[in-house]
Design a protein around this motif. Structure first.
Motif, PDB file in Angstrom:
ATOM      1  N   ALA A  48       0.833  -1.202   0.000  1.00  0.00           N
ATOM      2  CA  ALA A  48       0.000   0.000   0.000  1.00  0.00           C
ATOM      3  C   ALA A  48       0.868   1.253   0.000  1.00  0.00           C
ATOM      4  CB  ALA A  48      -0.932  -0.006   1.206  1.00  0.00           C
TER       5      ALA A  48
ATOM      6  N   THR B 139       1.507   7.007  -6.865  1.00  0.00           N
ATOM      7  CA  THR B 139       0.170   7.440  -7.271  1.00  0.00           C
ATOM      8  C   THR B 139      -0.027   8.901  -6.892  1.00  0.00           C
ATOM      9  OG1 THR B 139      -0.658   5.200  -6.882  1.00  0.00           O
ATOM     10  CG2 THR B 139      -2.289   6.940  -7.165  1.00  0.00           C
TER      11      THR B 139
ATOM     12  N   ARG C  77      -5.496  12.693  -4.227  1.00  0.00           N
ATOM     13  CA  ARG C  77      -5.988  12.276  -2.920  1.00  0.00           C
ATOM     14  C   ARG C  77      -6.480  10.839  -2.896  1.00  0.00           C
ATOM     15  NH1 ARG C  77     -10.128  17.050  -1.587  1.00  0.00           N
ATOM     16  NH2 ARG C  77     -10.596  16.645  -3.785  1.00  0.00           N
ATOM     17  N   LEU C  78      -6.859  10.300  -4.049  1.00  0.00           N
ATOM     18  CA  LEU C  78      -7.364   8.931  -4.093  1.00  0.00           C
ATOM     19  C   LEU C  78      -6.294   7.897  -3.745  1.00  0.00           C
ATOM     20  CD1 LEU C  78      -9.688   9.002  -7.230  1.00  0.00           C
ATOM     21  CD2 LEU C  78     -10.339   9.100  -4.818  1.00  0.00           C
ATOM     22  N   ARG C  79      -5.019   8.313  -3.754  1.00  0.00           N
ATOM     23  CA  ARG C  79      -3.966   7.344  -3.426  1.00  0.00           C
ATOM     24  C   ARG C  79      -4.104   6.830  -1.995  1.00  0.00           C
ATOM     25  NH1 ARG C  79      -1.507  12.348  -2.852  1.00  0.00           N
ATOM     26  NH2 ARG C  79      -0.230  12.645  -0.974  1.00  0.00           N
ATOM     27  N   TRP C  80      -4.789   7.582  -1.127  1.00  0.00           N
ATOM     28  CA  TRP C  80      -4.977   7.125   0.246  1.00  0.00           C
ATOM     29  C   TRP C  80      -5.877   5.897   0.318  1.00  0.00           C
ATOM     30  CZ3 TRP C  80      -1.945   9.044   3.924  1.00  0.00           C
ATOM     31  CH2 TRP C  80      -1.351  10.279   3.712  1.00  0.00           C
ATOM     32  N   LEU C  81      -6.617   5.627  -0.749  1.00  0.00           N
ATOM     33  CA  LEU C  81      -7.476   4.436  -0.753  1.00  0.00           C
ATOM     34  C   LEU C  81      -6.666   3.146  -0.720  1.00  0.00           C
ATOM     35  CD1 LEU C  81     -10.229   5.488  -3.330  1.00  0.00           C
ATOM     36  CD2 LEU C  81     -10.391   5.442  -0.827  1.00  0.00           C
ATOM     37  N   TRP C  82      -5.394   3.220  -1.113  1.00  0.00           N
ATOM     38  CA  TRP C  82      -4.565   2.009  -1.044  1.00  0.00           C
ATOM     39  C   TRP C  82      -4.468   1.490   0.388  1.00  0.00           C
ATOM     40  CZ3 TRP C  82      -4.153  -0.318  -5.349  1.00  0.00           C
ATOM     41  CH2 TRP C  82      -3.926   0.354  -6.552  1.00  0.00           C
TER      42      TRP C  82
ATOM     43  N   LEU D  81      -6.743   0.995   2.359  1.00  0.00           N
ATOM     44  CA  LEU D  81      -7.852   0.099   2.684  1.00  0.00           C
ATOM     45  C   LEU D  81      -7.395  -1.355   2.714  1.00  0.00           C
ATOM     46  CD1 LEU D  81     -10.803   1.643   0.621  1.00  0.00           C
ATOM     47  CD2 LEU D  81     -10.473   1.678   3.112  1.00  0.00           C
ATOM     48  N   HIS D  82      -6.427  -1.679   1.863  1.00  0.00           N
ATOM     49  CA  HIS D  82      -5.956  -3.082   1.832  1.00  0.00           C
ATOM     50  C   HIS D  82      -5.357  -3.519   3.169  1.00  0.00           C
ATOM     51  CE1 HIS D  82      -4.329  -6.839   0.608  1.00  0.00           C
ATOM     52  NE2 HIS D  82      -3.088  -6.418   0.458  1.00  0.00           N
TER      53      HIS D  82
END
Length: 282
Positions: free
Chosen positions: A181, A188, A191-196, A198-199
């Motif tokens: 992650a 990446t 701001r969407l890179r923070w979704l990594w 979630l894994h």
């Protein structure tokens, strides 16, 4: 481009890929072989499991049974958790490594080193401190969801020849998930890179819900990974190639102005200023 020129480059790329795959395979086999060294220490592993359980209560960490209990009445959710534990961990790591190797080689090297170092340290801890997971420690009262609901990646502990089930500390599921992650976040944008993240968060919840790890197993894995990343050199940033509206910028040689009264020897080249200009201009 001439095919005779690209053939050696392709061969070299395939050779590098083969070396990387061989390295990963050797590390994995060494880890599996090392885990078998402590396969016969069940009594010590169970005693250590009870000690970790009591330590967590002293540290006022959340009781793992309070997380697992509400889900036991929802078979579909438990099966999804078991499937995530069984089928996401290793394939996600391999896919991340392959993508980084193809697109961001410097970040690939750093991730590979981090995973290798974390796995080596984990193997030492598995040998020195064998630890039974909560599902095998009677004191916890937790259920082996893999055995009860399926799918399960483990057989009976006494007859399982493929894995050592008394190696819960640290949780490589959590450590590897956080490592990939962070690597993907580094390459990446937005701001969407923070979704990594979630894994690793889902992984930490899954390993507890399925009874395969204590909270402390994940905490120790995160602490080890942070320490390893702190000492590993950071990858060099990617340098963009300058491009002008007329095309790629290339060096353009502009002769230096001559001083008044100075005669230049035609056999000696004059000093030149090298400036970047678009092709076809100046």
């Amino acid at each position: 481009m001439d095919a005779t020129r690209t053939a050696p480059a392709r061969l070299a790329a395939w050779q590098r890929a083969a070396r990387e795959l061989a390295l990963v395979a050797v590390l994995f086999l060494a880890y599996k072989a090392g885990r078998q060294v402590v396969a016969g220490h069940a009594d010590l592993a169970l005693a250590n499991g009870e000690w970790v359980w009591r330590l967590e209560r002293l540290l006022r960490l959340p009781d793992e049974t309070l997380v697992q209990g509400p889900l036991l009445s929802h078979e579909l959710l438990v099966r999804l958790a078991n499937s995530y534990y069984a089928y996401v961990h290793f394939p996600a790591t391999v896919l991340c490594l392959v993508w980084l190797w193809l697109r961001r080689p410097a970040h690939y090297v750093r991730l590979r080193r981090a995973l290798a170092a974390l796995t080596a340290v984990a193997l030492v801890l598995h040998v020195c401190v064998p630890l039974a997971p909560p599902r095998l420690t009677a004191l916890t009262g937790m259920v082996d969801t893999g055995t009860r609901f399926g799918p399960s990646v483990y057989g009976p502990p006494d007859t399982d020849q493929l894995s050592n089930q008394y190696a819960a500390m640290p949780s490589l599921h959590v450590g590897w998930a956080l490592a990939i992650a962070l690597a993907l976040m580094a390459v990446t944008a937005g701001r969407l890179r923070w979704l990594w993240l979630l894994h690793p968060l889902v992984t930490a919840l899954v390993v507890v819900v399925t009874g395969n790890h204590y909270w402390l197993d994940g905490v120790v894995a995160v602490a080890l990974l942070v320490a390893i990343l702190a000492v590993l050199p950071r990858p060099a940033p990617d340098l963009p190639v300058p491009v002008s509206p007329a095309g790629p910028v290339r060096p353009h040689v502009v002769p230096a102005p001559r001083r008044a009264g100075h005669r230049r020897n035609p056999k000696v080249p004059a000093a030149a200023d090298v400036r970047l200009r678009p092709p076809g201009r100046g």
